[in-house]
Each structure stands twice: as structure tokens, then as C-alpha cells.
Design an enzyme around this catalytic site. Sequence first.
Site, PDB file in Angstrom:
ATOM      1  N   SER A 141       2.821  -5.262  10.016  1.00  0.00           N
ATOM      2  CA  SER A 141       3.742  -6.220   9.405  1.00  0.00           C
ATOM      3  C   SER A 141       5.002  -6.294  10.255  1.00  0.00           C
ATOM      4  CB  SER A 141       4.110  -5.779   7.983  1.00  0.00           C
ATOM      5  OG  SER A 141       5.219  -6.500   7.491  1.00  0.00           O
ATOM      6  N   TYR A 154       7.368   0.215   2.368  1.00  0.00           N
ATOM      7  CA  TYR A 154       6.338  -0.572   3.046  1.00  0.00           C
ATOM      8  C   TYR A 154       6.625  -0.654   4.545  1.00  0.00           C
ATOM      9  CZ  TYR A 154       3.375  -4.696   3.953  1.00  0.00           C
ATOM     10  OH  TYR A 154       2.435  -5.579   4.446  1.00  0.00           O
TER      11      TYR A 154
END
Length: 267
Positions: A141, A154
Site C-alpha cells: 500500500s 496498517y
Amino acid sequence: MNAFDLTGRRALVTGASRGIGAAIALGLAEAGADVVLVARDQDALDRSAARVTETGRGATTIACDVTDADSVAARLGDVGDVDILVNNVGGFDCVGPFLELTPRDWNAGFSRTLDSAVNMLRAVGPALIARGDGRVVNIASVSGLAGVPMVGHYAASKAALISLTRTLAVEWSAHGVRVNAIAPGWIRTELTQAFHGAPQVSDVLLSDVPQNDWGTPEDVAGAVVYLASDAARMVTGACLTADGGLLAQPGGPALRNLLHLGRIELP
């Protein structure tokens, strides 16, 4: 171009029952690969596999919790030859400022993103090395490449996955195995419904995206097909962004403007 043809290859995709994983499985099949689809929900896996078989390619489903090393060993012990491994499992149950994220939030984030990939790499990696040929694509990501408020748990897990990608690219290159990562930006999925489904939040997020649009799971699938193909023969240890230009401009992600919302539980 024939370099993008995956005919004769067999790919394994985790988290393949929906969203980005399902799109990746379908994209690889459309490029010619047979696909092993792995996820926890057998019914959802069957629906995803049906789309793969419509392309004329083979589809095998394995219901498995890839965050559980014992489950991976038990369920994937006889998976057979795999040429392409896509570690797609990841996600989070909530977002919020660092001090409002609990130890459970952090452990869950790392389990989904990092432990799942480690378990699969240990299960499939030896066969790739023994055969002297293979391609690994880890779905990371853009949050793993920059400071991103509200998703510290995250972001940290994705940064760890990117680091592991580069380490294995060095270790496994002598064995003919290429290891790369893809860093998607804001992708419209069920997981991000709380963001793209709320206009006031979506507008804030897209203000940092030069293309001013949400990506789709198919945008990520196209990048996976490239990295899994011979077109990327000299590409290893790379982290390819698919973010609409989010990281190409100065300034921090607009999530900092949402800090006042505090912790948000996701569906």
C-alpha cells in the site's frame, strides 16, 4: 505482446474471494494462467472461481485462514506446482489516531498483512526455489511508503511487507525467483466503503490524488499481470505504485484532515 502471456503458468492468490483478490485472480486467468484461489469463505471462493472458469482457465479453491501457520501447512501441503504467488490478504477493522489504536488493532493488522504473507512464502517459496523459476507479488500500500495519519497500524504492516519484499528479492534472485510489491492508493472496495461511500470523506481523500478518482480492483490486477509476466523479466525488488499520482506530489495525505473524527470502526 507475447511477453504478457501467462499460458502454462499456475498462480496462487490469497484473499481471492472478493475485491482486489478476486480481480487479480480473474486478471491472471484472462492472461492465460490457471489459478488457485485461497480465502476463508468457501461460498465466496466458489463465486470467484466461477468467473475464472468462464475464461476457460482452471480454478482450484482452498478454504484456509492464511494468518494461521498450522492451517496453511495443513491445507496447502498438496497444492502442487505454483509459478506465481500473490500475497493479497490484508486490511484493518478500524482507523484512528495512534493513541486510540489498541494493541489488538496492531496485532490484527500485522497478522493479516505480514504473518499471512510470511506463512505463504514459507509454504510456496521452497518449491519456487527448487524449480529455479517463480514470481512473487506482494500487495502492499502507499501507506507503507509515507506517513499516513489514522492508519498507523496498517501503514506499519505494509512498510514491513515492502521491506520483506526487497530482502527476498535479493535472497531469491540467484534461484530465478523474482519478488516484487504493488502499492495501491485509494481503491474502491467493500473494505473502503466507509471512505468512498461518504462524499465528505471521499472528497477530502481525493484532494490529494492528482487523477482525482478512486482506483478499481482491476487497476491493481493489471499491475499484477505485468509483474508476473516475462515483460517484467528484469524487475525484482520493486514496489510499483498504483495510486493515481498520490505519492508524486508534495504534501501529506489528506487523512490528517480527518483526525478530528477520532477512532472509526469499519463494517
